[in-house]
Scaffold this motif. Structure first.
Motif, PDB file in Angstrom:
ATOM      1  N   TYR A 127       0.846  -1.185   0.000  1.00  0.00           N
ATOM      2  CA  TYR A 127       0.000   0.000   0.000  1.00  0.00           C
ATOM      3  C   TYR A 127       0.887   1.243   0.000  1.00  0.00           C
ATOM      4  O   TYR A 127       2.053   1.173   0.385  1.00  0.00           O
ATOM      5  CB  TYR A 127      -0.930  -0.001   1.222  1.00  0.00           C
ATOM      6  CG  TYR A 127      -0.246  -0.427   2.500  1.00  0.00           C
ATOM      7  CD1 TYR A 127       0.612   0.425   3.186  1.00  0.00           C
ATOM      8  CD2 TYR A 127      -0.453  -1.696   3.018  1.00  0.00           C
ATOM      9  CE1 TYR A 127       1.237   0.029   4.342  1.00  0.00           C
ATOM     10  CE2 TYR A 127       0.173  -2.099   4.177  1.00  0.00           C
ATOM     11  CZ  TYR A 127       1.012  -1.229   4.843  1.00  0.00           C
ATOM     12  OH  TYR A 127       1.642  -1.627   5.994  1.00  0.00           O
ATOM     13  N   PRO A 128       0.336   2.369  -0.426  1.00  0.00           N
ATOM     14  CA  PRO A 128       1.134   3.605  -0.411  1.00  0.00           C
ATOM     15  C   PRO A 128       1.527   3.996   1.019  1.00  0.00           C
ATOM     16  O   PRO A 128       0.699   3.971   1.928  1.00  0.00           O
ATOM     17  CB  PRO A 128       0.195   4.653  -1.006  1.00  0.00           C
ATOM     18  CG  PRO A 128      -0.818   3.877  -1.769  1.00  0.00           C
ATOM     19  CD  PRO A 128      -0.972   2.571  -1.047  1.00  0.00           C
ATOM     20  N   VAL A 129       2.783   4.308   1.202  1.00  0.00           N
ATOM     21  CA  VAL A 129       3.298   4.741   2.498  1.00  0.00           C
ATOM     22  C   VAL A 129       3.752   6.187   2.361  1.00  0.00           C
ATOM     23  O   VAL A 129       4.642   6.488   1.569  1.00  0.00           O
ATOM     24  CB  VAL A 129       4.466   3.857   2.974  1.00  0.00           C
ATOM     25  CG1 VAL A 129       5.068   4.399   4.266  1.00  0.00           C
ATOM     26  CG2 VAL A 129       4.000   2.416   3.159  1.00  0.00           C
ATOM     27  N   LEU A 130       3.114   7.054   3.125  1.00  0.00           N
ATOM     28  CA  LEU A 130       3.471   8.472   3.144  1.00  0.00           C
ATOM     29  C   LEU A 130       4.384   8.728   4.330  1.00  0.00           C
ATOM     30  O   LEU A 130       4.220   8.121   5.386  1.00  0.00           O
ATOM     31  CB  LEU A 130       2.215   9.329   3.259  1.00  0.00           C
ATOM     32  CG  LEU A 130       1.111   9.060   2.237  1.00  0.00           C
ATOM     33  CD1 LEU A 130      -0.123   9.889   2.549  1.00  0.00           C
ATOM     34  CD2 LEU A 130       1.608   9.340   0.842  1.00  0.00           C
ATOM     35  N   LEU A 131       5.327   9.624   4.153  1.00  0.00           N
ATOM     36  CA  LEU A 131       6.254   9.969   5.222  1.00  0.00           C
ATOM     37  C   LEU A 131       5.713  11.169   5.981  1.00  0.00           C
ATOM     38  O   LEU A 131       5.774  12.304   5.512  1.00  0.00           O
ATOM     39  CB  LEU A 131       7.645  10.245   4.636  1.00  0.00           C
ATOM     40  CG  LEU A 131       8.268   9.041   3.932  1.00  0.00           C
ATOM     41  CD1 LEU A 131       9.509   9.456   3.160  1.00  0.00           C
ATOM     42  CD2 LEU A 131       8.582   7.945   4.932  1.00  0.00           C
ATOM     43  N   GLY A 132       5.153  10.893   7.145  1.00  0.00           N
ATOM     44  CA  GLY A 132       4.536  11.935   7.961  1.00  0.00           C
ATOM     45  C   GLY A 132       5.522  12.551   8.926  1.00  0.00           C
ATOM     46  O   GLY A 132       6.710  12.243   8.927  1.00  0.00           O
ATOM     47  N   ASN A 133       4.999  13.430   9.768  1.00  0.00           N
ATOM     48  CA  ASN A 133       5.834  14.117  10.740  1.00  0.00           C
ATOM     49  C   ASN A 133       5.006  14.431  11.985  1.00  0.00           C
ATOM     50  O   ASN A 133       3.804  14.168  12.026  1.00  0.00           O
ATOM     51  CB  ASN A 133       6.420  15.395  10.124  1.00  0.00           C
ATOM     52  CG  ASN A 133       5.335  16.258   9.502  1.00  0.00           C
ATOM     53  OD1 ASN A 133       4.267  16.456  10.063  1.00  0.00           O
ATOM     54  ND2 ASN A 133       5.614  16.772   8.309  1.00  0.00           N
ATOM     55  N   ASP A 134       5.656  15.000  12.974  1.00  0.00           N
ATOM     56  CA  ASP A 134       4.972  15.299  14.238  1.00  0.00           C
ATOM     57  C   ASP A 134       3.843  16.309  14.052  1.00  0.00           C
ATOM     58  O   ASP A 134       2.812  16.219  14.713  1.00  0.00           O
ATOM     59  CB  ASP A 134       5.965  15.820  15.271  1.00  0.00           C
ATOM     60  CG  ASP A 134       6.916  14.737  15.742  1.00  0.00           C
ATOM     61  OD1 ASP A 134       6.594  13.541  15.586  1.00  0.00           O
ATOM     62  OD2 ASP A 134       8.003  15.087  16.262  1.00  0.00           O
ATOM     63  N   ALA A 135       4.035  17.275  13.168  1.00  0.00           N
ATOM     64  CA  ALA A 135       2.998  18.291  12.945  1.00  0.00           C
ATOM     65  C   ALA A 135       1.717  17.636  12.413  1.00  0.00           C
ATOM     66  O   ALA A 135       0.609  17.999  12.831  1.00  0.00           O
ATOM     67  CB  ALA A 135       3.492  19.357  11.980  1.00  0.00           C
ATOM     68  N   LEU A 136       1.867  16.683  11.509  1.00  0.00           N
ATOM     69  CA  LEU A 136       0.690  15.991  10.976  1.00  0.00           C
ATOM     70  C   LEU A 136       0.014  15.161  12.070  1.00  0.00           C
ATOM     71  O   LEU A 136      -1.215  15.155  12.180  1.00  0.00           O
ATOM     72  CB  LEU A 136       1.069  15.114   9.790  1.00  0.00           C
ATOM     73  CG  LEU A 136      -0.104  14.391   9.132  1.00  0.00           C
ATOM     74  CD1 LEU A 136      -1.076  15.393   8.516  1.00  0.00           C
ATOM     75  CD2 LEU A 136       0.389  13.412   8.090  1.00  0.00           C
ATOM     76  N   SER A 137       0.813  14.476  12.880  1.00  0.00           N
ATOM     77  CA  SER A 137       0.252  13.703  13.995  1.00  0.00           C
ATOM     78  C   SER A 137      -0.554  14.612  14.918  1.00  0.00           C
ATOM     79  O   SER A 137      -1.647  14.259  15.349  1.00  0.00           O
ATOM     80  CB  SER A 137       1.358  13.016  14.795  1.00  0.00           C
ATOM     81  OG  SER A 137       1.965  12.013  14.044  1.00  0.00           O
ATOM     82  N   ARG A 138      -0.016  15.779  15.200  1.00  0.00           N
ATOM     83  CA  ARG A 138      -0.736  16.727  16.071  1.00  0.00           C
ATOM     84  C   ARG A 138      -2.018  17.214  15.414  1.00  0.00           C
ATOM     85  O   ARG A 138      -3.041  17.361  16.080  1.00  0.00           O
ATOM     86  CB  ARG A 138       0.166  17.907  16.429  1.00  0.00           C
ATOM     87  CG  ARG A 138       1.161  17.589  17.522  1.00  0.00           C
ATOM     88  CD  ARG A 138       1.857  18.844  18.047  1.00  0.00           C
ATOM     89  NE  ARG A 138       2.573  19.593  17.016  1.00  0.00           N
ATOM     90  CZ  ARG A 138       3.798  19.325  16.596  1.00  0.00           C
ATOM     91  NH1 ARG A 138       4.483  18.328  17.142  1.00  0.00           N
ATOM     92  NH2 ARG A 138       4.380  20.052  15.664  1.00  0.00           N
ATOM     93  N   SER A 139      -1.997  17.457  14.105  1.00  0.00           N
ATOM     94  CA  SER A 139      -3.196  17.979  13.441  1.00  0.00           C
ATOM     95  C   SER A 139      -4.328  16.947  13.447  1.00  0.00           C
ATOM     96  O   SER A 139      -5.500  17.317  13.488  1.00  0.00           O
ATOM     97  CB  SER A 139      -2.882  18.445  12.015  1.00  0.00           C
ATOM     98  OG  SER A 139      -2.594  17.358  11.180  1.00  0.00           O
ATOM     99  N   PHE A 140      -3.981  15.655  13.439  1.00  0.00           N
ATOM    100  CA  PHE A 140      -4.987  14.598  13.538  1.00  0.00           C
ATOM    101  C   PHE A 140      -5.147  14.117  14.985  1.00  0.00           C
ATOM    102  O   PHE A 140      -5.932  13.216  15.248  1.00  0.00           O
ATOM    103  CB  PHE A 140      -4.610  13.409  12.644  1.00  0.00           C
ATOM    104  CG  PHE A 140      -5.043  13.560  11.214  1.00  0.00           C
ATOM    105  CD1 PHE A 140      -6.267  13.069  10.796  1.00  0.00           C
ATOM    106  CD2 PHE A 140      -4.231  14.184  10.286  1.00  0.00           C
ATOM    107  CE1 PHE A 140      -6.672  13.197   9.476  1.00  0.00           C
ATOM    108  CE2 PHE A 140      -4.629  14.313   8.962  1.00  0.00           C
ATOM    109  CZ  PHE A 140      -5.853  13.823   8.555  1.00  0.00           C
ATOM    110  N   GLN A 141      -4.359  14.695  15.899  1.00  0.00           N
ATOM    111  CA  GLN A 141      -4.391  14.358  17.324  1.00  0.00           C
ATOM    112  C   GLN A 141      -4.034  12.892  17.584  1.00  0.00           C
ATOM    113  O   GLN A 141      -4.586  12.245  18.471  1.00  0.00           O
ATOM    114  CB  GLN A 141      -5.741  14.724  17.934  1.00  0.00           C
ATOM    115  CG  GLN A 141      -6.058  16.184  17.788  1.00  0.00           C
ATOM    116  CD  GLN A 141      -7.477  16.543  18.171  1.00  0.00           C
ATOM    117  OE1 GLN A 141      -8.257  15.709  18.619  1.00  0.00           O
ATOM    118  NE2 GLN A 141      -7.826  17.800  17.989  1.00  0.00           N
TER     119      GLN A 141
END
Length: 178
Positions: A127-141
């Protein structure tokens, strides 16, 4: 003989009542745990925060450009054992839904990209794997892994779940969002 039959029928009815009560209590406990685990996540009907992330293959993916189909968006970490167990579930789901929905994952809480690549290789993730970051984790809580969101075709969060989810569970949630 008739008396024995009636006694057996009464006992059988009581067994079904006990079984039904046990099942209802188990369902309430399960729903309570789910509600507790997702209490800090964005609620149903909330617009999903938009993002643009790079995949492991170098492509750019913008969430808002995926509208028109439901989206399964799973956040995971390479060190997470439950995420490893759920990886095959996500692969199977992607194969089952085909073009009817987008199945994406976001790797977060990793040391470096090599950790993510190793996870993908070891788990056989297709499956597609996107490289996220802490800011994205925070925006989705998101603060626990795996955390999976089911987004409507309009980009709204329909459901969220924390922890392992079965194929049937993901299909059911996806069906409800469609």
């Amino acid at each position: 003989m008739k008396h024995a039959w009636e006694a057996w029928q009464r006992a059988r009815q009581r067994w079904w009542v006990r079984w039904g009560v046990d099942l209802a209590v188990a369902a309430l406990l399960f729903m309570g745990v789910m509600a507790w685990q997702t209490r800090h996540l964005p609620g149903s009907g909330t617009p999903a925060p938009d993002f643009q992330l790079r995949t492991l293959t170098g492509e750019q993916v913008r969430l808002s450009e995926l509208r028109g189909k439901p989206v399964v968006l799973a956040f995971w970490a390479p060190w997470c054992g439950v995420c490893k167990a759920e990886s095959s579930t996500l692969s199977a789901l992607r194969g089952m839904v085909g073009e009817r929905a987008h199945v994406l994952t976001v790797a977060v809480a990793y040391e470096d990209e090599a950790d993510v690549r190793r996870f993908v290789r070891e788990q056989g993730a297709d499956y597609p794997v996107l490289l996220g970051n802490d800011a994205l984790s925070r925006s989705f809580q998101v603060d626990r892994f795996p955390t999976t969101f089911i987004l409507s075709s309009e980009g709204r969060i329909e459901q969220a779940t924390v922890g392992y989810t079965t194929r049937l569970g993901l299909l059911w949630r996806l069906w409800r969002a469609s």
